[in-house]
Enzyme design. Structure first.
Site, PDB file in Angstrom:
ATOM      1  CG  ASP A  71       4.480  -4.652  16.702  1.00  0.00           C
ATOM      2  OD1 ASP A  71       4.257  -3.430  16.649  1.00  0.00           O
ATOM      3  OD2 ASP A  71       3.618  -5.476  17.059  1.00  0.00           O
ATOM      4  CB  VAL A  72       6.524   0.589  14.791  1.00  0.00           C
ATOM      5  CG1 VAL A  72       7.282   0.347  13.492  1.00  0.00           C
ATOM      6  CG2 VAL A  72       5.011   0.661  14.542  1.00  0.00           C
ATOM      7  CE1 TYR A  99      -6.507   4.621  10.653  1.00  0.00           C
ATOM      8  CE2 TYR A  99      -8.181   6.212   9.992  1.00  0.00           C
ATOM      9  CZ  TYR A  99      -6.973   5.581   9.772  1.00  0.00           C
ATOM     10  OH  TYR A  99      -6.221   5.909   8.675  1.00  0.00           O
ATOM     11  CG  ASN A 142       2.507   3.965   5.809  1.00  0.00           C
ATOM     12  OD1 ASN A 142       1.561   4.645   5.430  1.00  0.00           O
ATOM     13  ND2 ASN A 142       2.568   2.646   5.598  1.00  0.00           N
ATOM     14  CD  GLU A 184      -9.406   3.629  -6.193  1.00  0.00           C
ATOM     15  OE1 GLU A 184      -9.447   2.528  -5.606  1.00  0.00           O
ATOM     16  OE2 GLU A 184     -10.333   4.072  -6.882  1.00  0.00           O
ATOM     17  CB  THR A 185      -5.251   0.997  -0.262  1.00  0.00           C
ATOM     18  OG1 THR A 185      -6.518   0.939   0.417  1.00  0.00           O
ATOM     19  CG2 THR A 185      -4.558   2.316   0.086  1.00  0.00           C
ATOM     20  N   GLY A 231       0.777  -1.224   0.000  1.00  0.00           N
ATOM     21  CA  GLY A 231       0.000   0.000   0.000  1.00  0.00           C
ATOM     22  C   GLY A 231       0.813   1.281   0.000  1.00  0.00           C
TER      23      GLY A 231
END
Length: 265
Positions: free
Chosen positions: A67-68, A159, A94, A193-194, A17
């Site tokens: 894993d951030v 989110y 990201n 548009e992913t 993505g």
């Protein structure tokens, strides 16, 4: 340590993505690039594709499975970047996750899962990367927020709140690290548009977005990547602490009714 003659970028959530598109932008503009993602199978496939694309320049790529949201994994990842490239010029936070449920149905474990990646991750990454950036003269950070951090919407309590908090974190980082030579800005993408959007956005949802967004379309991965790359480039050298909505005018349109919007003469 292998000090690189090329600028170095580090992109999180880059297995697919937007993150992958951003990594490709950096490669196209002469960077060496480190990518990190916690989706091992997808990351492995992406690594093979990128190495094939880069051919004899495949040493410009460093791939890290991690894993951030886990402090030690972030520390280890930054150490690997330093060992491989010896410097860091650009960081793009990201990596992100989402759950879309009504407030009353959102469990605390889901809330914390979203916050851990979307907010804790950029905090940990900037904290760990800043010393390496400063050692080579400074750099630029771009946090990938969302239009959901600028305007509220249903089913986005975790989110949207995480992205709103990320926008403020961006400003905090910009004020403090700007004094030391690191610029920090945020991108707030609108609908893009992913592959996920193509799977989960119904025709009705797509029609609603097209009616509401002045440009009447979704954004492309390349458009988000180009805006991100610009903010990391010398051309953006006096831009710090800003949020750039790359959204076709979605935020600017507010609650305007599409039926009352007439084409420009």
């Amino acid at each position: 340590m292998n000090a690189s003659p090329f600028p170095v970028a580090f992109v999180t959530g880059a297995a697919r993505g937007i993150g992958l598109a951003i990594a490709r932008w950096f490669f196209q503009h002469g960077y060496r690039v480190a990518v990190i993602d916690n989706d091992a199978p997808t990351l492995t496939a992406t690594e093979a594709t990128l190495r094939a694309d880069l051919g004899p320049q495949a040493d410009r790529l460093l791939v890290i499975h991690g894993d951030v949201s886990v402090p030690q994994q972030v520390t280890d990842a930054v150490q690997r970047v330093e060992q491989a490239f010896g410097r860091l010029d650009a960081l793009v936070n990201n990596a992100g996750v989402a759950t879309f449920k009504p407030i009353g149905d959102t469990g605390f474990d889901e809330w914390r899962w979203v916050m851990a990646t979307n907010l804790d991750g950029p905090f940990l990454m900037v904290q760990a990367c800043a010393p390496l950036m400063l050692a080579s003269g400074g750099g630029a950070v771009v946090n990938i927020a969302s239009i959901s951090g600028l305007r509220a919407s249903t089913l986005r309590v975790a989110y949207g709140t995480s992205k709103a908090a990320l926008i403020h974190l961006t400003k905090q980082q910009a004020v403090e690290y700007g004094n030391a030579g690191i610029r920090v800005n945020a991108i707030a993408p609108g609908p893009v548009e992913t592959e996920m959007a193509k799977k989960v956005h119904t025709p009705a949802i797509r029609a609603d977005y097209h009616d509401t967004i002045p440009l009447a379309r979704y954004g492309s991965l390349e458009e988000i990547a180009s805006a991100t790359g610009f903010l990391c480039s010398p051309q953006a050298s006096y831009i710090n602490g800003q949020v750039l909505a790359v959204d076709g005018g979605f935020d600017a349109a507010g609650v305007g009714l599409p039926t009352l919007r007439q084409p420009a003469p």
